[in-house]
Every structure is written in structure tokens, then in C-alpha cells.
Write a protein that holds these residues in place. Structure first.
Motif, short mmCIF file in Angstrom:
data_model
loop_
_atom_site.label_atom_id
_atom_site.label_comp_id
_atom_site.label_asym_id
_atom_site.label_seq_id
_atom_site.Cartn_x
_atom_site.Cartn_y
_atom_site.Cartn_z
N ALA A 1 -30.93 -10.39 9.12
CA ALA A 1 -29.59 -10.95 9.32
C ALA A 1 -28.79 -10.01 10.21
N ALA B 1 -25.65 -7.93 11.48
CA ALA B 1 -24.44 -7.30 10.95
C ALA B 1 -23.21 -8.04 11.45
N LEU C 1 -23.69 -11.99 8.58
CA LEU C 1 -23.99 -11.47 7.24
C LEU C 1 -22.94 -11.93 6.24
N TYR D 1 -23.64 -15.17 4.55
CA TYR D 1 -24.57 -15.12 3.41
C TYR D 1 -23.89 -14.53 2.18
N LEU E 1 -21.36 -4.36 7.26
CA LEU E 1 -22.37 -4.80 6.28
C LEU E 1 -21.74 -4.88 4.89
N TYR F 1 -24.26 -5.00 1.74
CA TYR F 1 -25.16 -6.13 1.52
C TYR F 1 -26.46 -6.13 2.32
N SER F 2 -26.69 -5.12 3.11
CA SER F 2 -27.97 -5.08 3.81
C SER F 2 -28.21 -3.68 4.34
N SER G 1 -30.38 -6.39 10.42
CA SER G 1 -30.43 -5.71 9.13
C SER G 1 -31.27 -6.56 8.19
N THR H 1 -31.99 -7.88 4.10
CA THR H 1 -31.23 -8.23 2.90
C THR H 1 -32.14 -8.31 1.67
#
Ligand code: GAL
Length: 419
Positions: A96, A98, A102, A105, A135, A143-144, A311, A313
């Protein structure tokens, strides 16, 4: 969304010894990991393979399952991923961008907070703070884990084609007008002056034109509402985009980025605007920077780094969360970042990698990233939510296939940006 999250957690629990709770502590499924990307072929696959090589060394007991879906910039992968996420059938981890992508999601509760992994893997201080911000949510949840940083505003050129057609390969251009004068010359000489591919590559070109003509501040204002999409500045930029498109190859809609960039590698086109994953394609074919190809910021964007980062996840309900955590550990590790980025053309997201390990082009990118003004890429998820990007892509495709005129295009873009 709440229902989706609950269902996801139930599946996670079935996959192993997940204890529910907020889901981030779910565990189990350490025997394999399905990694979902769009790095399915060519130099992108070579990058992924290099990362998998480090993963296999670091986690020899976990099987890597390749869930790659072909199509540059995730043009096919992102839709398919959404279908899977909505059917509570997530991969164990997915690629995903940045930034705004992101955030989509996160807002849809499709991915887990992985800040605990930053502590566990010692990542808290190894990434630039600005990147971690993209992120994270305001309450400090991350989150990632980023794998790399790419630059989207690069123009690649074939010096032999330029020279053969009376254009100085050493020329630098202060703005699009100066560049377009030479494109015109090349066009008149009967060569493809500028190669481009299918819609997303045209959007990549569009964003660099907006950046060149509006400047970094007003370009960024397109994404926070402070720049008027209906104004004369955007109109002038769209006119430049139209002119640039008139110098491109007719078969563009059937080509993805590797084929469009290949035209410059092969000498059937003079220039190509593409993110710096392109350098990996040149290098994979043993082409030498400065001799076989040149790279420069898109005219008018010198000093600005049009940023994007990939990135990985931990999806809600990942069937093999422990496999996913192992993958994330490799993604964040110094060895993983060095091996991956050397092959991928990007620069490491980690700040402790040694620039000397990277190619000449990459060293310039590392320097630009630390000195330039950073703006967010539209085509690669940093600047705008997926829905906005999709609407801009649809409008762009209409325009470049002749189904709308410039005024129609501008108003569709303005509507798209409003969400
Ligand atoms: C971008 C991605 C890059 C590269 C490119 C072309 O969206 O971030 O890593 O893969 O697409 O497919």
C-alpha cells in the motif's frame, strides 16, 4: 465496517491461536505468508525476488506465497484487493502507498495498527519522521512498514536519439516551454518525442505537468482545496499536458510502463516521463547512466521531489498473521531494504542505509530526497484517496482518447478532486 472487522477477526482466530482483542495481537499461521503486490514481472519482480531472498534467509521455515497481480501502479491489483478485502478474504500482507491511499484502508478498518511491531523490531527511529506521519493516525498508531521511497517526476532520455535528431543531449530545460520546443523538433524529425503508456502513466505525466506549471505549493494546494482546479493556472497546465500528449506514441493505451520506458531504452523514443522504478529497467539491461540514458527532474520541477513510498500492511483477519509479521520484519530490516532497493531503483526508507551501496542515479535520489521540497504523488497514492485518483484517471482517459475537450476535462478534474 464494524461487521467486516469482526468477521475478519473470526477468520484470524480460525487461522491460528489469535486471541481477538484489537486483532493486532492475533497470532498463528507461521508456516506461510501470502504477499500481495503488483510487482509481477521484469525489474519490479527482480526487486521483490531480492526481498524474498532476504526473507528466506531470515525466516527459512516460512513459505513465501507470491500473490502478485500484474499491472503497473496497482492498476489491476488495487481493485482485486478491494474485492478480496470486502469478501473477508485478505492476503496475509499487501502493498500500500504511504499517504492518502493507506488512510483509505485505515478508515475502512481493513488493516491493523502495527506500532507494536515498530517497538519489537526496533524501527521507531529508523524512518524519517515525515514518512512515519504518512503511515500514522493522529493518535500515534502506525499502520504499515515502508519498504522504499520512489520519485515520480523524472524524465528519462536516450542521448543517441537526441543527438541523431539535432537536439543537444546535454541540454537542460528550465520549464516545459523550453522542453516542448525540442519535443517539437523531434516530432518534426519523425521520431516519437515522448513515450507514454496506458492511463495511469498518463496521470503520472499529468501530475508532473501540474507540478511544473503550478509550482510545489500550488500543486500541493490541489489536494487540500487551496488551489482552484477551475482556475486559469490549471487550465494553462492542461493545455501543456495536451501539447505533450500530442508528441506521444499512438499505441499508448495498450502499453504499461515497461513497454513505454523500453522505447527509450531501444531508441524508438527520445524521452519518457516515469517514476524512478524505470532506472531498474535500464540497469537490468546493462544500460549506463550518462552514456546510454540520462535522468533529470521533469523540466520545471527541479528542486522538487514528487514523493511516493511503498509499504506493507497487516490486514484485519490475515490468515497467517505470524507469517505476515515475519514478512514485515524483513521489509523493515536493513538487509531487506538494501537488497530490495538495489534491485528496485528506489531508495531505502531507512535512514541508516549506506548510500555507497546504491547506484549513481540512486545516490542522486537520496540527496534530492534530503534537500528538495517534497510533494505527494497523485498517481501513486500519496496525495489523494483512491476514489479521487480513479475519477481523475477516468477523466484523463476520456480526454486523451478524444471523448472530452479541455474545458470538459478541467471541470471533470475539479469535480473529481472534490470527492
Ligand atoms: C508504483 C509503485 C512502485 C512501482 C510503480 C510501477 O505505484 O509504488 O513501486 O511498482 O508503481 O508499477
Amino acid at each position: 465496517m464494524a461487521t467486516a472487522a469482526v468477521l475478519g477477526l473470526t477468520l484470524a482466530a480460525c487461522g491460528g491461536s489469535g486471541d481477538g482483542g484489537d486483532g493486532s495481537s492475533a497470532s498463528g499461521g507461521a508456516d506461510q505468508v501470502e504477499v500481495f503486490t503488483w510487482w509481477a514481472a521484469g525489474s519490479e519482480k527482480a526487486g521483490l525476488d531480492a526481498l524474498v531472498g532476504v526473507f528466506n534467509e531470515q525466516h527459512p521455515d516460512i513459505e513465501f506465497v507470491n500473490g502478485a497481480v500484474a499491472g503497473g501502479a496497482g492498476s489491476a491489483a488495487k481493485d482485486l484487493l478491494q474485492t478480496r478485502l470486502q469478501a473477508q478474504d485478505p492476503p496475509d500482507t499487501f502493498q500500500a502507498h504511504a499517504g492518502a491511499e493507506l488512510q483509505d484502508y485505515i478508515d475502512a478498518a481493513q488493516i491493523e495498527d502495527v506500532s507494536n511491531l515498530y517497538d519489537e523490531f526496533g524501527l521507531t527511529d529508523v524512518f524519517p519522521a515525515d514518512l512515519v506521519d504518512r503511515l500514522s493516525t493522529d493518535d500515534g498508531k502506525i499502520y504499515s512498514i515502508p519498504s522504499n521511497i520512489h520519485r515520480a517526476n523524472v524524465v528519462w532520455a536516450n542521448p543517441t536519439v537526441l543527438e541523431d535528431n539535432g537536439v543537444d543531449p546535454e541540454a537542460t530545460y528550465d520549464d516545459l516551454d523550453a522542453w516542448m520546443a525540442d519535443l517539437e523538433k523531434l516530432d518534426k524529425a519523425g521520431v516519437t518525442a515522448l513515450s507514454v503508456g496506458t492511463t495511469w502513466t498518463q496521470v503520472n505525466l499529468l501530475e508532473t505537468v501540474l507540478l511544473a506549471d503550478l509550482g510545489a505549493e500550488a500543486y500541493s494546494g490541489l489536494w487540500d482545496g487551496s488551489t482552484d482546479w477551475n482556475g486559469p493556472e490549471v487550465k494553462a497546465a492542461l493545455e501543456d499536458f495536451e501539447t505533450l500528449m500530442s508528441y506521444t506514441n499512438d499505441d499508448r493505451d495498450g502499453l504499461d510502463w515497461p513497454e513505454a520506458t523500453q522505447m527509450v531504452i531501444d531508441g524508438t523514443a527520445a524521452f519518457n516521463v516515469m517514476g524512478d522504478w524505470a532506472v531498474a529497467a535500464f540497469e537490468e539491461q546493462d544500460k549506463v547512466l550518462g552514456t546510454d540514458f540520462t535522468a533529470a527532474p521533469v523540466p520545471g520541477t527541479d528542486g522538487v521531489f514528487d514523493f511516493l513510498a511503498d509499504s506493507f500492511t497487516l490486514p484485519v483477519g490475515a490468515p497467517h498473521p505470524d507469517g505476515a509479521k515475519a514478512w514485515l520484519e524483513t521489509v523493515g530490516s536493513l538487509d531487506g531494504q538494501v537488497a530490495f532497493n538495489k534491485a528496485k531503483g528506489s531508495i531505502p526508507a531507512r535512514t541508516d542505509a549506506d548510500p555507497a551501496d546504491f547506484s549513481e542515479y540512486q545516490q542522486t535520489a537520496i540527496e534530492s530526497f534530503s534537500n528538495d521540497t517534497i510533494v505527494s504523488s497523485l498517481a501513486h497514492g500519496a496525495a489523494a484517496p483512491v476514489a479521487t485518483l480513479n475519477a481523475i484517471s477516468d477523466a484523463t482517459s476520456k480526454f486523451t482518447t478524444g471523448a472530452s475537450d479541455l474545458a470538459g476535462y478541467q471541470s471533470e478534474l475539479a469535480a473529481a478532486a472534490q470527492g
